[in-house]
Design a protein around this motif. Structure first.
Motif, PDB file in Angstrom:
ATOM      1  N   GLU A  39       1.097  -0.885   0.031  1.00 48.16           N
ATOM      2  CA  GLU A  39       0.029   0.032   0.011  1.00 48.16           C
ATOM      3  C   GLU A  39       1.342   1.296   0.290  1.00 48.16           C
ATOM      4  OE1 GLU A  39      -4.286   1.660   2.487  1.00 48.16           O
ATOM      5  OE2 GLU A  39      -2.574   0.129   3.267  1.00 48.16           O
ATOM      6  N   SER A  84      -7.752  -3.725  -6.959  1.00 48.87           N
ATOM      7  CA  SER A  84      -8.406  -4.130  -5.184  1.00 48.87           C
ATOM      8  C   SER A  84      -7.745  -2.992  -4.454  1.00 48.87           C
ATOM      9  CB  SER A  84      -6.966  -5.466  -4.637  1.00 48.87           C
ATOM     10  OG  SER A  84      -7.550  -5.935  -3.907  1.00 48.87           O
ATOM     11  N   SER A  85      -7.979  -3.621  -3.411  1.00 44.16           N
ATOM     12  CA  SER A  85      -8.683  -2.020  -2.682  1.00 44.16           C
ATOM     13  C   SER A  85      -7.202  -2.578  -1.111  1.00 44.16           C
ATOM     14  CB  SER A  85      -9.295  -1.034  -2.138  1.00 44.16           C
ATOM     15  OG  SER A  85     -10.230  -2.331  -1.170  1.00 44.16           O
ATOM     16  N   SER A  86      -6.960  -1.891  -0.020  1.00 40.27           N
ATOM     17  CA  SER A  86      -6.300  -2.767   0.909  1.00 40.27           C
ATOM     18  C   SER A  86      -6.985  -3.105   1.698  1.00 40.27           C
ATOM     19  CB  SER A  86      -5.728  -1.706   2.154  1.00 40.27           C
ATOM     20  OG  SER A  86      -6.837  -0.331   1.963  1.00 40.27           O
ATOM     21  N   GLN A 128     -10.241  -5.184   0.962  1.00 43.16           N
ATOM     22  CA  GLN A 128     -10.214  -6.350   0.281  1.00 43.16           C
ATOM     23  C   GLN A 128      -8.629  -7.390   0.571  1.00 43.16           C
ATOM     24  OE1 GLN A 128     -10.539  -4.063  -3.834  1.00 43.16           O
ATOM     25  NE2 GLN A 128     -13.076  -5.897  -3.458  1.00 43.16           N
TER      26      GLN A 128
END
Length: 666
Positions: free
Chosen positions: A549, A558-560, A562
């Motif tokens: 990140e 995606s995300s942190s 997820q």
């Protein structure tokens, strides 16, 4: 235009360039014609026009007709002769020559491995006869063996020093032998640029034939130790290579200046068998130290007169700077002999194998190898990798390596010399990115990795020669086989008894669960991780996700949040494999039980050899290297928090080591 492209594709195929390849997701990719032409030209086969392509095809046909410098075979099997030798020609009185067909012209089987001189129809060449396989783990000792993997510079001793050297490695050998280890894997110790504090990656060496002179330990050879300075290694700090390496070079100079005549004569005697190659390495290092303050990073930025190692400018420099060349001969002697002492001590302390050395995949484009061996190296091309799990965006390592044509022309002499040098001071060798024995991703210099293509190498010849050198040295070979495996790679490697790598994070089933250690292949090396992967504690706690990140390296879709959810699911999968859920799963901020379970997992695995990074034995959360970064992450700079002996005596660390040792011996 279509006809020209067809000829270009024919040329690419003839020189071993693959037009298509399959990525890690199984999708077929096609190399552009522009890339094919550029790479072919760099390999010495111009392809910028129809006329150039035709000429290059003719050149290839002429090369095919040339007798080889070496024929490589193996014991117990007949050897078909190459077309350039398996032929007969009839010349009439009118001077016209016609070829006569020769069917099944083969050499009979030879039962003893080795190198032979072969004479055929007036042509002399070398016949290399390889054994059926390399030595195996069981040739060293019965049972399942284990050991740690250490980054030598990270090691600390009681004396204050800016980074670990072969002296600290010698102490590590003694300590781990006492804990039951039979092998100790090390990072590459190839020659770097002496005193250069900016080029410290062990995987970007100047030469793979010689050693990192900063690693030498004079105290192992009966010489005074290098000075220890107050503040050289404050606890918990990163290595300050930019100041440490120039200081180390100055300390080595002071030691050299203090040597008496008897010691200098001893060094000259020990160096004599290493001949002209060592002299050239010392000359290169002297030239590099001379030109680097002027801003030259490697020989390609020196004045052109010095580009030829056999030229008058280089010879004049050697004569005028003989004491400087002699100094670099001393530093190579110091590194070589002290590393040999570490291997001897490892065996004396009871290690069955001792050191497992590491062979980097390539060398710096401006380094000593590319200066000394230009005819056998890739020119105008760098090597790297297309997108894979370790480098999702592809990698251009800005390194060069041997060219397949250069290897064949030279009778594989540089390859043999390189393997022989590595095995002369170790009980085994790990070949980094062993897929490069079959194919390398080559990129036109200055281009992105996406402009590259796979270039085929004489795979069978290279693994046979490696097996022959391992047989002669009685050494183990590990072939690092992580990533996208070339077709036809696995079976020959297995037949040669080279150990593949079974790394915990990549051993997953079709449902993405982690497979049991009993399903690892016996002829393999089991590991909890490598220098390029998250440590077990780092993975369990999510430290690697924090780095991703911070550096903007999370998947684009995606995300942190997820990724954190996915990691929590994966923790459950891993814990089920490690413990069958017989004990409660630890929280992410308490990773130590997971580390111990992972060590037991590789300990109980079917693999003949298990190696755990020192970071895992100490339950550390930070990894030595983050692939795809240069300065964003402190690669190759981390140090232990205390001397190794103190750390191994800590009850928690001692218990983890005992868990691995007990599992191996169970």
């Amino acid at each position: 235009m279509a006809a020209v492209m067809e000829q270009l594709h024919r040329l690419a195929e003839a020189i071993g360039l693959a037009r298509t390849w399959w990525d890690v997701d199984g999708a077929q990719q096609t190399v552009s014609d522009t890339s094919l032409a550029s790479i072919a030209g760099a390999l010495g086969y111009p392809a910028g026009s129809a006329a150039q392509i035709a000429q290059s095809l003719a050149q290839l046909e002429a090369e095919r007709r040339q007798p080889p410098a070496m024929i490589v075979t193996e014991v117990g099997q007949p050897t078909p002769l190459p077309a350039s030798l398996a032929r007969a020609e009839l010349t009439g009185e009118d001077g016209r020559t016609v070829a006569l067909p020769v069917d099944r012209w083969t050499l009979p089987p030879i039962e003893e491995p080795g190198y032979y001189r072969l004479s055929l129809a007036g042509h002399d060449c070398t016949l290399a006869v390889a054994p059926k396989s390399c030595p195996t783990v069981h040739d060293f000792a019965p049972g399942k063996l284990w050991g740690p993997a250490v980054q030598i510079p990270a090691l600390r001793a009681d004396a204050a020093r800016p980074f670990g050297s072969f002296g600290e490695l010698d102490e590590a050998v003694r300590l781990f032998a006492a804990h039951g280890a039979d092998v100790l894997a090390i990072n590459p110790v190839h020659a770097l640029f002496p005193g250069n504090g900016k080029g410290f990656s062990p995987y970007s060496p100047s030469s793979r034939l010689y050693l990192n002179s900063a690693m030498g330990a004079p105290e192992l050879l009966g010489l005074p130790p290098l000075p220890a300075r107050e503040g050289d290694d404050p606890a918990g700090c990163l290595i300050d290579w930019e100041s440490a390496l120039p200081r180390r070079l100055a300390d080595l100079r002071a030691l050299f200046d203090s040597l008496d005549a008897e010691t200098r004569a001893r060094i000259a005697r020990d160096n004599a068998p290493h001949g002209e190659g060592l002299q050239r390495q010392a000359l290169f290092d002297a030239l590099d130290v001379h030109f680097r303050p002027q801003g030259a990073d490697g020989w390609r930025q020196w004045p052109e007169a010095y580009h030829d190692p056999n030229g008058p400018a280089a010879a004049a420099f050697a004569a005028e700077n003989a004491p400087e060349v002699e100094f670099h001969l001393f530093t190579q002697w110091l590194a070589r002999e002290s590393l040999a002492k570490v291997q001897a001590d490892a065996r004396a302390h009871g290690m069955a194998i001792g050191l497992l050395a590491d062979l980097a995949v390539g060398v710096h484009i401006g380094g000593a190898d590319s200066w000394q061996m230009r005819d056998t190296m890739l020119q105008g091309l760098t090597i790297g990798a297309p997108p894979d799990p370790l480098g999702p965006h592809g990698q251009n390592w800005q390194l060069t390596g041997f060219s397949p044509q250069g290897l064949k022309r030279s009778g594989y002499a540089p390859w043999i010399t390189m393997i022989r040098a590595a095995l002369s001071r170790a009980g085994g060798l790990r070949i980094d990115h062993a897929f490069g024995l079959s194919r390398l991703w080559v990129v036109p210099e200055g281009e992105e990795s996406s402009a590259g293509a796979y270039l085929a190498y004489p795979f069978l010849d290279l693994i046979r020669l490696t097996a022959l050198e391992a047989h002669r040295a009685k050494a183990l070979i590990v072939a690092e086989d992580l990533g996208t495996m070339p077709w036809g790679f696995a079976e020959p490697i297995a037949e040669k008894k080279m150990l593949g790598m079974r790394v915990l994070w990549f051993e997953r089933a079709a449902d993405q669960g982690f497979i049991g250690g009993q399903d690892y292949t016996p002829d393999s090396l089991a590991m909890t991780g490598t220098h390029d992967t998250a440590t077990v504690a780092g993975w369990w706690s999510g430290r690697d996700l924090e780095w991703a990140e911070k550096l903007g390296r999370l998947p684009t879709d995606s995300s942190s949040e997820q990724e954190a959810e996915r990691r929590e699911w994966d923790r459950g999968l891993l814990w089920a494999t490690l413990t069958h859920n017989t004990i409660p799963r630890p929280e992410p901020d308490h990773p130590e039980p997971a580390v111990t379970a992972a060590l037991r997992h590789i300990g109980h695995s079917a693999s003949a050899l298990a190696i755990a990074p020192l970071e895992d034995l100490l339950a550390g959360r930070e990894q030595p290297n983050l692939p795809g970064t240069v300065t964003e992450h402190p690669n190759w700079r981390r140090r232990l928090a205390a001397p190794l002996g103190e750390l191994l005596d800590e009850p928690a660390n001692a218990a983890r080591i005992a868990a691995l040792d007990t599992a191996r011996k169970a």
